[in-house]
Design a protein around this motif. Structure first.
Motif, PDB file in Angstrom:
ATOM      1  N   THR A   1       0.832  -1.197   0.000  1.00 48.57           N
ATOM      2  CA  THR A   1       0.000   0.000   0.000  1.00 48.57           C
ATOM      3  C   THR A   1       0.876   1.261   0.000  1.00 48.57           C
ATOM      4  N   GLY A   2       0.520   2.210  -0.843  1.00 43.25           N
ATOM      5  CA  GLY A   2       1.249   3.477  -0.898  1.00 43.25           C
ATOM      6  C   GLY A   2       2.562   3.418  -1.633  1.00 43.25           C
ATOM      7  N   HIS A   3       2.909   2.252  -2.155  1.00 48.96           N
ATOM      8  CA  HIS A   3       4.198   2.081  -2.831  1.00 48.96           C
ATOM      9  C   HIS A   3       3.999   2.042  -4.338  1.00 48.96           C
ATOM     10  N   LYS A   4       4.869   2.749  -5.042  1.00 47.21           N
ATOM     11  CA  LYS A   4       4.825   2.751  -6.498  1.00 47.21           C
ATOM     12  C   LYS A   4       6.056   2.019  -7.026  1.00 47.21           C
ATOM     13  N   GLY A   5       5.849   1.163  -8.018  1.00 51.19           N
ATOM     14  CA  GLY A   5       6.985   0.435  -8.581  1.00 51.19           C
ATOM     15  C   GLY A   5       6.669  -1.039  -8.711  1.00 51.19           C
ATOM     16  N   ALA A   6       7.533  -1.715  -9.459  1.00 54.39           N
ATOM     17  CA  ALA A   6       7.303  -3.125  -9.790  1.00 54.39           C
ATOM     18  C   ALA A   6       7.909  -4.086  -8.787  1.00 54.39           C
ATOM     19  N   GLY A   7       8.558  -3.582  -7.767  1.00 55.81           N
ATOM     20  CA  GLY A   7       9.198  -4.453  -6.783  1.00 55.81           C
ATOM     21  C   GLY A   7      10.708  -4.437  -6.928  1.00 55.81           C
ATOM     22  N   ASP A   8      11.377  -5.025  -5.952  1.00 55.83           N
ATOM     23  CA  ASP A   8      12.827  -4.925  -5.834  1.00 55.83           C
ATOM     24  C   ASP A   8      13.563  -6.241  -6.045  1.00 55.83           C
ATOM     25  N   PHE A   9      12.911  -7.367  -5.647  1.00 55.88           N
ATOM     26  CA  PHE A   9      13.615  -8.647  -5.625  1.00 55.88           C
ATOM     27  C   PHE A   9      12.713  -9.771  -6.134  1.00 55.88           C
ATOM     28  N   THR A  10      13.342 -10.764  -6.741  1.00 59.49           N
ATOM     29  CA  THR A  10      12.677 -12.034  -7.003  1.00 59.49           C
ATOM     30  C   THR A  10      13.095 -13.013  -5.906  1.00 59.49           C
ATOM     31  N   LEU A  11      12.241 -13.989  -5.659  1.00 59.10           N
ATOM     32  CA  LEU A  11      12.439 -14.921  -4.547  1.00 59.10           C
ATOM     33  C   LEU A  11      12.373 -16.344  -5.082  1.00 59.10           C
ATOM     34  N   SER A  12      13.419 -17.128  -4.817  1.00 60.76           N
ATOM     35  CA  SER A  12      13.463 -18.520  -5.249  1.00 60.76           C
ATOM     36  C   SER A  12      14.015 -19.383  -4.131  1.00 60.76           C
ATOM     37  N   GLU A  13      13.160 -20.246  -3.579  1.00 61.94           N
ATOM     38  CA  GLU A  13      13.542 -21.111  -2.465  1.00 61.94           C
ATOM     39  C   GLU A  13      14.150 -20.306  -1.315  1.00 61.94           C
ATOM     40  N   GLY A  14      13.583 -19.143  -1.088  1.00 65.00           N
ATOM     41  CA  GLY A  14      14.027 -18.300   0.009  1.00 65.00           C
ATOM     42  C   GLY A  14      15.135 -17.338  -0.318  1.00 65.00           C
ATOM     43  N   ARG A  15      15.868 -17.587  -1.411  1.00 66.69           N
ATOM     44  CA  ARG A  15      17.013 -16.753  -1.771  1.00 66.69           C
ATOM     45  C   ARG A  15      16.579 -15.632  -2.710  1.00 66.69           C
ATOM     46  N   LEU A  16      17.176 -14.459  -2.540  1.00 65.59           N
ATOM     47  CA  LEU A  16      16.797 -13.289  -3.318  1.00 65.59           C
ATOM     48  C   LEU A  16      17.753 -13.013  -4.475  1.00 65.59           C
ATOM     49  N   SER A  17      17.183 -12.426  -5.530  1.00 64.85           N
ATOM     50  CA  SER A  17      17.932 -11.868  -6.651  1.00 64.85           C
ATOM     51  C   SER A  17      17.310 -10.529  -6.988  1.00 64.85           C
ATOM     52  N   ARG A  18      18.078  -9.660  -7.629  1.00 68.37           N
ATOM     53  CA  ARG A  18      17.543  -8.379  -8.060  1.00 68.37           C
ATOM     54  C   ARG A  18      16.549  -8.584  -9.195  1.00 68.37           C
ATOM     55  N   GLY A  19      15.498  -7.765  -9.196  1.00 64.00           N
ATOM     56  CA  GLY A  19      14.551  -7.812 -10.281  1.00 64.00           C
ATOM     57  C   GLY A  19      13.141  -7.521  -9.811  1.00 64.00           C
ATOM     58  N   PRO A  20      12.254  -7.126 -10.709  1.00 62.10           N
ATOM     59  CA  PRO A  20      10.862  -6.847 -10.335  1.00 62.10           C
ATOM     60  C   PRO A  20      10.220  -8.064  -9.684  1.00 62.10           C
ATOM     61  N   GLY A  21       9.473  -7.812  -8.651  1.00 59.22           N
ATOM     62  CA  GLY A  21       8.836  -8.913  -7.936  1.00 59.22           C
ATOM     63  C   GLY A  21       8.335  -8.441  -6.592  1.00 59.22           C
ATOM     64  N   PHE A  22       8.989  -8.852  -5.542  1.00 56.48           N
ATOM     65  CA  PHE A  22       8.568  -8.471  -4.197  1.00 56.48           C
ATOM     66  C   PHE A  22       9.158  -7.124  -3.791  1.00 56.48           C
ATOM     67  N   VAL A  23       8.421  -6.435  -2.936  1.00 52.63           N
ATOM     68  CA  VAL A  23       8.816  -5.104  -2.467  1.00 52.63           C
ATOM     69  C   VAL A  23       9.500  -5.238  -1.110  1.00 52.63           C
ATOM     70  N   TYR A  24      10.662  -4.596  -0.959  1.00 54.10           N
ATOM     71  CA  TYR A  24      11.335  -4.560   0.331  1.00 54.10           C
ATOM     72  C   TYR A  24      10.612  -3.572   1.238  1.00 54.10           C
ATOM     73  N   THR A  25      10.337  -3.990   2.453  1.00 53.01           N
ATOM     74  CA  THR A  25       9.505  -3.214   3.373  1.00 53.01           C
ATOM     75  C   THR A  25      10.273  -2.253   4.273  1.00 53.01           C
ATOM     76  N   GLY A  26      11.593  -2.379   4.319  1.00 52.79           N
ATOM     77  CA  GLY A  26      12.362  -1.551   5.233  1.00 52.79           C
ATOM     78  C   GLY A  26      12.670  -2.220   6.557  1.00 52.79           C
ATOM     79  N   ALA A  27      12.384  -3.517   6.667  1.00 55.54           N
ATOM     80  CA  ALA A  27      12.739  -4.301   7.864  1.00 55.54           C
ATOM     81  C   ALA A  27      13.629  -5.457   7.436  1.00 55.54           C
ATOM     82  N   GLN A  28      14.707  -5.664   8.177  1.00 59.78           N
ATOM     83  CA  GLN A  28      15.629  -6.749   7.823  1.00 59.78           C
ATOM     84  C   GLN A  28      16.467  -7.146   9.031  1.00 59.78           C
ATOM     85  N   LEU A  29      17.127  -8.292   8.868  1.00 65.09           N
ATOM     86  CA  LEU A  29      18.218  -8.708   9.741  1.00 65.09           C
ATOM     87  C   LEU A  29      19.453  -8.801   8.867  1.00 65.09           C
ATOM     88  N   ILE A  30      20.582  -8.283   9.339  1.00 64.41           N
ATOM     89  CA  ILE A  30      21.776  -8.277   8.506  1.00 64.41           C
ATOM     90  C   ILE A  30      23.029  -8.421   9.357  1.00 64.41           C
TER      91      ILE A  30
END
Length: 229
Positions: free
Chosen positions: A142-171
């Motif tokens: 909600t409130g976000h414009k764009g096609a998404g930031d990451f693709t997700l495959s078996e839990g692992r991320l790659s760059r590309g349109p798909g899911f939107v990063y929410t601003g919460a992470q562990l690193i």
């Protein structure tokens, strides 16, 4: 090094220019949604997750954030002299955060549903992960414009349109020491970790609203009113 996450960085130093007149006299984390500052909505998530060490960075009108946090168990990483972006800000705060993996949380979002920080902690696996990002599909961003930031495959991320990063992470911030001093985005660290296959994602099972613009405030308030319906 301890791999049990128990410290968190709140990003609260931005100018909030997209908020227009709302940030002319206050920092964006103190803009109100449903009668409460965005910063308090974020801190509620932190408290619910039982995270013991919290650090907030400050720059634009940082004195107001310091005053607002007075009496709370939040340490301040002062970037008044130079705003350092997310990567540089996290690196400067590391002496306050301590060793090991850390949560980071943007302060310009509203959440409903399960606590995203608790979900990140439950899914964290340091044997294979150096970063774990909380995501939402575009149709629930909600409130976000764009096609998404990451693709997700078996839990692992790659760059590309798909899911939107929410601003919460562990690193795991260990590799920050290899990046030259100064201001830089955490995207730089993510790109290094992505090449090693160590960036993972989990999908938030609830509502999320990006409160980056004034028109997003009523959207966020409606989300809070209706929960996950």
């Amino acid at each position: 090094m301890c791999d049990t996450p128990d410290s968190l960085m709140l990003f609260a130093a931005g100018f909030g220019t997209r908020m227009g007149a709302l940030t002319a006299d206050r920092p964006k984390p103190l803009v109100e949604v449903a009668g409460r500052p965005l910063l308090d909505h974020a801190l509620e998530l932190v408290e619910e997750a039982g995270i013991s060490k919290v650090v907030a960075n400050i720059h634009y009108r940082g004195d107001q954030i310091v005053e607002h946090l007075a009496g709370r168990s939040v340490e301040i990483s002062d970037e008044t002299d130079e705003i350092l972006e997310t990567g540089g800000g996290l690196r400067k705060a590391l002496p306050l955060l301590g060793q090991g993996p850390v949560f980071t949380l943007n302060t310009d979002a509203i959440w409903t549903g399960p606590n995203p920080l608790a979900a990140l902690r439950a899914a964290w696996d340091p044997a294979k992960m150096s970063a774990l990002l909380m995501l939402v599909p575009p149709e629930r961003a909600t409130g976000h414009k764009g096609a998404g930031d990451f693709t997700l495959s078996e839990g692992r991320l790659s760059r590309g349109p798909g899911f939107v990063y929410t601003g919460a992470q562990l690193i795991d911030p260990a590799e920050l020491s290899d990046i030259p001093e100064g201001a830089f985005s955490l995207n730089l660290l993510w790109d290094r970790l992505l090449t090693k296959g160590r960036v993972y994602g989990v999908i938030h099972d609830g509502g999320w609203c990006d409160v980056g613009r004034p028109e997003s405030i009523p959207l966020a308030e409606a989300l809070l009113d209706h929960g996950d319906d």
